[in-house]
Structure formats: structure tokens, C-alpha cells
Design a protein around this motif. Structure first.
Motif, PDB file in Angstrom:
ATOM      1  N   TYR A 255     -45.343 -57.718  81.174  1.00 27.67           N
ATOM      2  CA  TYR A 255     -45.810 -56.349  81.396  1.00 27.67           C
ATOM      3  C   TYR A 255     -45.334 -55.413  80.280  1.00 27.67           C
ATOM      4  CZ  TYR A 255     -47.070 -58.163  85.962  1.00 27.67           C
ATOM      5  OH  TYR A 255     -47.618 -58.906  86.976  1.00 27.67           O
ATOM      6  N   ILE A 256     -44.137 -55.653  79.768  1.00 31.34           N
ATOM      7  CA  ILE A 256     -43.668 -54.863  78.627  1.00 31.34           C
ATOM      8  C   ILE A 256     -44.541 -55.151  77.410  1.00 31.34           C
ATOM      9  CG2 ILE A 256     -41.756 -54.462  77.034  1.00 31.34           C
ATOM     10  CD1 ILE A 256     -41.230 -53.276  79.752  1.00 31.34           C
ATOM     11  N   PHE A 257     -44.849 -56.415  77.177  1.00 27.85           N
ATOM     12  CA  PHE A 257     -45.731 -56.782  76.063  1.00 27.85           C
ATOM     13  C   PHE A 257     -47.079 -56.067  76.184  1.00 27.85           C
ATOM     14  CE2 PHE A 257     -49.388 -59.387  74.854  1.00 27.85           C
ATOM     15  CZ  PHE A 257     -49.195 -59.502  73.491  1.00 27.85           C
ATOM     16  N   LYS A 258     -47.674 -56.106  77.368  1.00 25.95           N
ATOM     17  CA  LYS A 258     -48.976 -55.472  77.556  1.00 25.95           C
ATOM     18  C   LYS A 258     -48.889 -53.954  77.396  1.00 25.95           C
ATOM     19  CE  LYS A 258     -50.696 -59.147  80.575  1.00 25.95           C
ATOM     20  NZ  LYS A 258     -51.110 -59.524  81.943  1.00 25.95           N
ATOM     21  N   ALA A 259     -47.772 -53.380  77.824  1.00 21.63           N
ATOM     22  CA  ALA A 259     -47.575 -51.942  77.633  1.00 21.63           C
ATOM     23  C   ALA A 259     -47.494 -51.605  76.149  1.00 21.63           C
ATOM     24  CB  ALA A 259     -46.318 -51.486  78.366  1.00 21.63           C
ATOM     25  N   LEU A 260     -46.817 -52.457  75.368  1.00 24.20           N
ATOM     26  CA  LEU A 260     -46.718 -52.223  73.921  1.00 24.20           C
ATOM     27  C   LEU A 260     -48.102 -52.305  73.261  1.00 24.20           C
ATOM     28  CD1 LEU A 260     -43.455 -54.236  73.152  1.00 24.20           C
ATOM     29  CD2 LEU A 260     -43.746 -51.750  72.956  1.00 24.20           C
ATOM     30  N   ILE A 261     -48.903 -53.266  73.665  1.00 21.94           N
ATOM     31  CA  ILE A 261     -50.258 -53.367  73.124  1.00 21.94           C
ATOM     32  C   ILE A 261     -51.058 -52.125  73.487  1.00 21.94           C
ATOM     33  CG2 ILE A 261     -52.454 -54.612  73.308  1.00 21.94           C
ATOM     34  CD1 ILE A 261     -50.453 -56.096  71.607  1.00 21.94           C
ATOM     35  N   LYS A 262     -50.913 -51.666  74.740  1.00 21.76           N
ATOM     36  CA  LYS A 262     -51.662 -50.483  75.186  1.00 21.76           C
ATOM     37  C   LYS A 262     -51.255 -49.238  74.397  1.00 21.76           C
ATOM     38  CE  LYS A 262     -54.305 -47.894  77.805  1.00 21.76           C
ATOM     39  NZ  LYS A 262     -55.787 -47.982  77.763  1.00 21.76           N
ATOM     40  N   VAL A 263     -49.963 -49.063  74.166  1.00 20.10           N
ATOM     41  CA  VAL A 263     -49.524 -47.866  73.452  1.00 20.10           C
ATOM     42  C   VAL A 263     -49.970 -47.921  71.995  1.00 20.10           C
ATOM     43  CG1 VAL A 263     -47.193 -48.610  72.745  1.00 20.10           C
ATOM     44  CG2 VAL A 263     -47.621 -46.209  73.269  1.00 20.10           C
ATOM     45  N   LEU A 264     -49.963 -49.107  71.401  1.00 17.47           N
ATOM     46  CA  LEU A 264     -50.454 -49.227  70.025  1.00 17.47           C
ATOM     47  C   LEU A 264     -51.950 -48.924  69.956  1.00 17.47           C
ATOM     48  CD1 LEU A 264     -48.554 -52.452  68.868  1.00 17.47           C
ATOM     49  CD2 LEU A 264     -48.084 -50.093  68.178  1.00 17.47           C
ATOM     50  N   ASP A 265     -52.709 -49.438  70.905  1.00 22.96           N
ATOM     51  CA  ASP A 265     -54.143 -49.146  70.939  1.00 22.96           C
ATOM     52  C   ASP A 265     -54.397 -47.657  71.084  1.00 22.96           C
ATOM     53  OD1 ASP A 265     -54.904 -51.767  70.641  1.00 22.96           O
ATOM     54  OD2 ASP A 265     -55.316 -52.118  72.767  1.00 22.96           O
ATOM     55  N   THR A 266     -53.616 -47.003  71.935  1.00 26.29           N
ATOM     56  CA  THR A 266     -53.804 -45.570  72.177  1.00 26.29           C
ATOM     57  C   THR A 266     -53.574 -44.774  70.903  1.00 26.29           C
ATOM     58  OG1 THR A 266     -53.053 -45.904  74.460  1.00 26.29           O
ATOM     59  CG2 THR A 266     -53.113 -43.642  73.650  1.00 26.29           C
ATOM     60  N   ILE A 267     -52.598 -45.197  70.110  1.00 25.53           N
ATOM     61  CA  ILE A 267     -52.314 -44.523  68.837  1.00 25.53           C
ATOM     62  C   ILE A 267     -53.397 -44.845  67.807  1.00 25.53           C
ATOM     63  CG2 ILE A 267     -50.710 -44.461  66.882  1.00 25.53           C
ATOM     64  CD1 ILE A 267     -48.455 -45.037  68.984  1.00 25.53           C
ATOM     65  N   VAL A 268     -53.688 -46.125  67.661  1.00 24.02           N
ATOM     66  CA  VAL A 268     -54.594 -46.573  66.595  1.00 24.02           C
ATOM     67  C   VAL A 268     -56.009 -46.054  66.795  1.00 24.02           C
ATOM     68  CG1 VAL A 268     -55.727 -48.624  65.616  1.00 24.02           C
ATOM     69  CG2 VAL A 268     -53.250 -48.610  66.002  1.00 24.02           C
ATOM     70  N   PHE A 269     -56.481 -46.081  68.031  1.00 26.26           N
ATOM     71  CA  PHE A 269     -57.870 -45.695  68.303  1.00 26.26           C
ATOM     72  C   PHE A 269     -58.006 -44.247  68.740  1.00 26.26           C
ATOM     73  CE2 PHE A 269     -57.650 -50.367  69.041  1.00 26.26           C
ATOM     74  CZ  PHE A 269     -58.421 -50.747  67.955  1.00 26.26           C
ATOM     75  N   ASP A 270     -56.958 -43.448  68.450  1.00 26.13           N
ATOM     76  CA  ASP A 270     -56.991 -41.992  68.630  1.00 26.13           C
ATOM     77  C   ASP A 270     -57.355 -41.605  70.062  1.00 26.13           C
ATOM     78  OD1 ASP A 270     -56.669 -39.401  67.764  1.00 26.13           O
ATOM     79  OD2 ASP A 270     -58.732 -39.196  67.047  1.00 26.13           O
ATOM     80  N   LYS A 271     -56.629 -42.195  71.012  1.00 28.51           N
ATOM     81  CA  LYS A 271     -56.913 -41.961  72.432  1.00 28.51           C
ATOM     82  C   LYS A 271     -55.855 -41.088  73.121  1.00 28.51           C
ATOM     83  CE  LYS A 271     -60.440 -44.940  72.598  1.00 28.51           C
ATOM     84  NZ  LYS A 271     -61.841 -44.539  72.897  1.00 28.51           N
ATOM     85  N   ILE A 272     -54.892 -40.579  72.376  1.00 25.78           N
ATOM     86  CA  ILE A 272     -53.775 -39.864  72.996  1.00 25.78           C
ATOM     87  C   ILE A 272     -54.265 -38.693  73.845  1.00 25.78           C
ATOM     88  CG2 ILE A 272     -51.684 -38.504  72.564  1.00 25.78           C
ATOM     89  CD1 ILE A 272     -51.203 -40.204  70.079  1.00 25.78           C
ATOM     90  N   GLN A 273     -55.241 -37.954  73.354  1.00 25.60           N
ATOM     91  CA  GLN A 273     -55.697 -36.761  74.063  1.00 25.60           C
ATOM     92  C   GLN A 273     -56.471 -37.077  75.340  1.00 25.60           C
ATOM     93  OE1 GLN A 273     -54.433 -33.895  73.259  1.00 25.60           O
ATOM     94  NE2 GLN A 273     -53.429 -34.955  71.537  1.00 25.60           N
TER      95      GLN A 273
END
Length: 366
Positions: A255-273
Motif C-alpha cells: 500500500y505504501i508502494f501504491k501510494a508512492l506511485i499515486k503521488v508521483l502520478d499526481t505531480i507528473v500529470f499535473d493533477k494536484i489541483q
């Protein structure tokens, strides 16, 4: 993004809770040349502290694990993450093109080797951010200043005592957007931390509904997360917790691994907002209502098995001959909650439960 199968990246050779560099070195040394391995300095007992840097993008992300030597779940998750980024896929290449990631897998190798929270000088490195009395603290500060991260991930474990809110759900993963002042105001960097946590929570709720908590945000300038937040760098505290019967924390690491992938995706694909502070604040705070074994004895005044209707038993993790043992003992709450939950609950009115207690050698604790 293609569907991610965690089983394909899980590094089974590195498992259990007792993890030091002896367990990691073979994996680290076989990483491809695109992963830059560097000795950042040495610990109190002169053990090498390594970093691994990869990617060449503009988003600079620094993460470190095991600044508390006995908190290894997130270390295993970072190894799985490295294994994932060894693969050639569209998703991997997108992240590597957008990010430069630096990981310190074990910041406190001395504590990791003897399985203690503190370092060899018995100092909690997460209370040394200002005084910088320890070489490990100074190494992290120097890496931070030289790497100049846009985001920091501070990776930890938490004990099995934590539940989510007032529910009987264990806090399998908890997060915190650290405060930057005593009043716990929201700065632009802290707001981003909260939005990123909301993104990870949105994914985890599909995997482990109700098992994500929010860690206490009391301000302490000596804590590294608070210190980096004070420097206006969005910082996230990860806390890997308990999943049912997962005392080796090899399920939680996923679950930590998947959370890290999710946070990287959110940053990379400009989804923070797409995520809000309110979503972060809606995550229930951690409670402290769990014990490892809860023994119920409603007829204690009659059968005299115990002196009360409830006996709380908690495991202590003890390192013996390089192996971790879970030694049961009576648990005393700092402040006893109204309701207590057990990861395993037994009833003295049940003959099978009494037999289990006897066979497990726990009868004497009653």
C-alpha cells in the motif's frame, strides 16, 4: 497508464521487519547504471549511508526511510519502487522524463542494525533537525540543500496501537502534512502537501476502505518534516501501520508502494489541483485504541481467571540472534479509551480461546 500489477515488482528477497544494509546491498549493487548510487556520508559507527538517484526531469523529489532504525516497512516499499523503475514501460518513462528522484533507503544504519528507534548515540534523528548534533542529521540536511527538492517524503512506521478515528479499523497507512508554525496555519507548501495526501487517500480508500488515518500535527521545529515545511518545501509524512495478521508488514509495504506511485502520478500529470485541503482534513485522525491481543473475561468475578473483565496484551519487538521476536506482555494505556479493540480478540467463556491462550504460553499473563 497501464494497469499496475504489484506482484510483478514486489522484491520477495527483502522481507520481514528486520532490515539493514546487509539485506539491501545485493539489490542496490545490481541496479542499472541509470541509477546513480552515492555514499552521502557515514553513520556514528562509520557505516555507509547511501542515496540512489534516477530520472532526469524538472520535478525534484527527495525521500528517505529508516531515520528510525526499527521502522523498515517504507524501506521495503522504496526497494519495490526502485524495482518498478528498472522496467521499460510507457508509464516508467513518463515519470523518469518528468522527475529526478533521490532516495536514501536507510538514513540510520546503526539503529537499523540493532533494531532501535534511535541512532548509536541514542538520539532520535527526528528530533535533531535544528541542533544537528548527529552525523546522520547533518547528512540529510546537506542532501536537502544540495539536491534542492521540490517535494520531500519522510517515510516511517507506526505501532499497531493506532486505529482510524473512533472506529475498529486499524490505521494501515497514515499521513501528515507537517505544520510549519505553532498555530498550525496553512502555508502554500503545506496546502500542496495536503492535496497530495488527499490524492493518495482517494486511491487507498478503494484498496483499504476506512483504514487510512491522519497523524497528529502538533508543531515541533526539531522534527525534520516540520523543519523542511518551514523552508517552504511541500513535505509529507508517511506512516506504515498494521494490516490484519501482517506483523511482517509485507502487505502494508504494497500500500505504501501504491501510494508512492499515486503521488508521483499526481505531480507528473499535473493533477494536484484536483484535490482539496478539505479532502485532507476529512481524513480521520489516528486513535490509540488497539492492542495486539484483547482478552475478554466478562465473568471474572466468578471464574477468577483475571482480576478484571479485560486484559490487554501487546507484543514487544525484540531482536535476538539477528532475528525479530514478538514477545507478548501486558499493556498499559497512556489514557485508557472508552472502547478497546484487539487485532485478535479472545473470550474466557470460550473453551477454544482458553486452549489457544494455554498453547500460546499466554495464560500466565491473565
Amino acid at each position: 497508464m497501464e494497469e499496475l500489477n504489484y506482484n510483478n515488482v514486489y522484491v520477495s528477497e527483502i522481507s520481514g521487519q528486520y532490515i539493514n544494509y546487509d539485506h539491501l546491498n545485493d539489490f542496490i549493487n545490481t541496479l542499472p547504471p541509470t541509477f546513480k548510487i552515492k555514499e552521502e556520508g557515514k553513520s556514528v559507527r562509520s557505516e555507509s549511508i547511501k542515496s540512489i538517484e534516477f530520472g532526469n526531469g524538472s520535478h525534484r523529489i527527495l525521500m528517505w526511510s529508516q531515520m528510525h532504525g526499527n521502522e523498515s516497512t517504507t524501506t521495503k516499499a522504496t526497494i519495490d519502487l526502485l524495482n518498478y523503475f528498472k522496467k521499460d514501460s510507457t508509464h516508467v518513462n513518463e515519470i523518469l522524463k518528468a522527475c529526478t528522484i533521490k532516495i536514501i533507503p536507510i538514513l540510520n544504519p546503526d539503529g537499523a542494525r540493532v533494531y532501535t528507534r534511535v541512532n548509536a548515540n541514542r538520539i532520535d534523528l527526528n528530533r535533531d533537525a535544528q541542533d544537528l548534533t548527529q552525523p546522520e542529521s547533518r547528512i540529510l540536511k546537506r542532501v536537502y540543500e544540495n539536491f534542492k527538492p521540490d517535494f520531500c517524503f519522510n517515510l516511517h512506521d507506526q505501532r499497531t496501537i493506532f486505529n482510524v478515528g473512533n472506529t475498529n479499523k486499524p490505521a494501515t497507512v497514515s499521513f501528515l502534512a507537517p505544520a510549519f508554525d505553532v498555530e498550525r496555519n496553512n502555508s502554500p507548501s503545506r496546502k500542496i502537501s495536503m492535496q497530495l495526501i488527499a490524492a493518495m487517500n482517494s486511491m487507498l480508500q478503494e484498496e483499504i476502505p476506512g483504514q487510512v488515518g491522519r497523524y497528529d500535527d502538533s508543531f515541533n521545529a526539531n522534527c525534520v518534516g516540520d523543519a523542511f515545511q518551514m523552508k517552504k518545501t511541500p513535505t509529507i509524512l508517511f506512516e506504515a501501520g498494521h494490516y490484519s495478521n501482517d506483523y511482517n508488514r509485507d502487505i502494508t509495504r504494497g500500500y505504501i508502494f501504491k501510494a508512492l506511485i499515486k503521488v508521483l502520478d499526481t505531480i507528473v500529470f499535473d493533477k494536484i489541483q484536483e484535490y482539496t485541503v478539505k479532502q485532507y482534513e476529512a481524513i480521520p485522525e489516528n486513535g490509540k485504541q488497539f492492542v495486539d491481543i484483547l482478552v475478554l473475561n466478562p465473568d471474572f468475578t466468578v471464574n477468577k481467571l483475571t482480576k478484571s473483565g479485560i486484559v490487554a496484551i501487546q507484543f514487544k519487538e525484540v531482536l535476538k540472534a539477528k532475528k525479530l521476536e514478538f514477545v507478548p506482555g501486558l499493556y498499559v494505556f497512556e489514557k485508557e479509551p472508552i472502547e478497546i479493540f484487539g487485532h485478535k480478540t479472545l473470550n474466557c467463556n470460550d473453551e477454544n480461546d482458553i486452549l489457544w491462550l494455554k498453547e500460546s504460553g499466554l495464560e500466565h499473563l491473565l
